[in-house]
Design a protein around this motif. Structure first.
Motif: not given
Length: 486
Positions: A440-461
């Motif tokens: 339930g805690d995880l469901r309440r947390l804030p996240f970027p969009s799917r596109e932004d999360l994918i961009l984070l994955a491709k940008t980070a080492p």
């Protein structure tokens, strides 16, 4: 020897003679002298007059009563004080009586020691009205049909745990503008179990001060309590505009305090009425989505190991064996499997239907520890699983998925990186007091969009970068880019 010193001696003597099993059942974690003094100092005493009636439910050896009586005598010697102290354990009541008798002999108070169960005792005196209540209540789950829970619901509100039941009855016994101070677990402040209680509490009382300890073990060091405890002071009546936030490492140092708007701690549009213990904790504006918004599910691992011993093995060459993943396997943003010196079996034999039903399809998942300590560097610890076979997850993990199926890999890695970021960790610490990270805690947390999360994955080492590098990527990516949509 003065009153406080002799009371502390009694507390330690009583604690040393307790039966450990009884202590756990009754929640007997007696308040040390310095913590008791800290709690007593948090109540307002300037406007008191006449005879001040004090309630100490679950009084133990009387440390809280003694600390408050001592303060009242020091600062308001003109007041008469009457203490009502309640204790359920007949082994402890002689220690409590000795403390109350010393309070009477030293400061001239009157008192009534009630031997009984505070939640079930029907004596009218316990219903007040009281000017002050000071308490370190026991904590333990209350079954839905337990007499204590039913009695509390009839008096005030339905409560799932003894400590909030004590709190509810105490609030109901206060006079108008009466005050209370409780040292309690922080779990009441968020989560669905305590939602009805929070609604009732916030409509009945004013939260005046929220004090947290940076150490989870030092406050009750001699009782081996590892619960994350907080001190809450409150007044029966409308909410005041500003609340004092206070913090210390333990009970033996001066707190650092500041005043913040109540609206910064309990958001007006939040139906769950979660109480935050920090002001101004924010995330980038792009992180305005929840996992349900993103179509991502959160589930608890299916395998309860002690119920599935017949399927667990360390022989990974056994026919039908699949990886068995525990929270201890989560390391450095990934899953270390098999662990060379693992304390738990690393294989799950899935041949019969009962075992097969507990497996997840092959593919990427984000696995999150359900149990972390406050002293850990991060409260949310996540790892990416992307094995070459079906997998079994222990029920002390949570995992992220799409409709019980694997995630797309870059999306999964972006989720893992975000969950391990400092900005997310700070947000989680502000609203959650659990020693567990629940689904339930995880469901309440804030996240970027799917596109932004994918961009984070491709940008980070690759892998999980060191904390500074990961946080730098998150800050650069989300501070420079415009808000995106899901």
């Amino acid at each position: 020897m003065d009153l406080i010193a002799s009371t502390e001696t009694r507390r330690q003597a009583a604690l040393g003679k307790l039966n450990p099993s009884t202590q756990a059942v009754l929640g007997q974690f007696f308040t040390p002298a310095k913590a008791a003094a800290l709690m007593a100092s948090m109540l307002r005493v300037d406007d008191l007059s006449g005879t001040v009636r004090v309630l100490d439910p679950g009084a133990g050896a009387g440390s809280l009563s003694a600390a408050l009586v001592d303060r009242l005598h020091t600062e308001r010697p003109d007041l008469a004080v009457h203490v009502v102290a309640v204790e359920t354990d007949p082994f402890i009541t002689p220690y409590l009586r000795a403390t109350l008798e010393e309070c009477q002999a030293t400061y001239g108070i009157s008192y009534n020691l009630i031997e009984g169960d505070y939640l079930l005792d029907e004596r009218a005196e316990l219903d007040g009205p009281f000017d002050l209540v000071i308490a370190n209540p026991p904590y333990g789950k209350l079954a839905s049909d337990s007499p204590a829970r039913l009695a509390t619901a009839a008096r005030a509100v339905d409560t799932p745990n003894a400590y909030v039941a004590f709190w509810a009855r105490a609030v109901a016994s206060l006079k108008k503008d009466g005050q209370g101070v409780f040292i309690i677990p922080r779990s009441w402040a968020n989560g669905p179990y305590y939602r009805p209680f929070r609604h009732w509490l916030l409509s009945t009382t004013s939260l005046d001060m929220l004090h947290e300890f940076e150490s989870r073990t030092k406050v009750f060091a001699d009782t081996k309590v590892k619960q994350e405890n907080v001190i809450v002071t409150f007044t029966l009546g409308p909410q005041i505009p500003n609340v004092t936030l206070s913090k210390s490492v333990a009970q033996d140092e001066d707190p650092i305090a500041r005043s913040v708007p109540f609206s910064a701690l309990v958001q007006s549009d939040d139906d769950d009425k979660i109480v935050h213990f920090a002001e101004g904790v924010s995330v980038p504006s792009a992180a305005r989505f929840t996992l349900p918004d993103l179509g991502i599910g959160v589930s608890t691992g299916k395998v309860v190991d002690f119920r599935n011993r017949e399927y667990l093995t360390n022989d990974l060459d056994t026919p039908g064996v699949t990886p068995m993943i525990y929270q201890s396997n989560i390391r450095s943003g990934g899953i270390e499997w098999p662990q060379a010196k693992a304390r738990k079996p690393q294989g799950f034999i899935a041949i019969d239907d009962a075992a097969i039903r507990q497996l997840l399809p092959q593919g990427p998942y984000v696995v999150v520890k359900r149990q972390t300590a406050k002293e850990d560097r991060r409260r949310v610890v996540a790892g990416l699983w992307d094995g070459s076979s079906k997998v079994a997850f222990d029920n002390k993990t949570n995992y992220l998925h799409e409709s019980k199926k694997p995630l797309e890999r870059d999306l999964a890695r972006g989720l893992m990186l975000w969950l391990n970021s400092t900005v997310l960790d700070r947000y989680f610490r502000a609203f959650s007091g659990h020693t567990q990270v629940n689904a339930g805690d995880l469901r309440r947390l804030p996240f970027p969009s799917r596109e932004d999360l994918i961009l984070l994955a491709k940008t980070a080492p690759d892998g999980l970068p060191d904390q500074a590098s990961l946080d730098a990527v998150v800050a650069k990516l989300f501070s420079e880019m415009p808000d995106s949509t899901a």
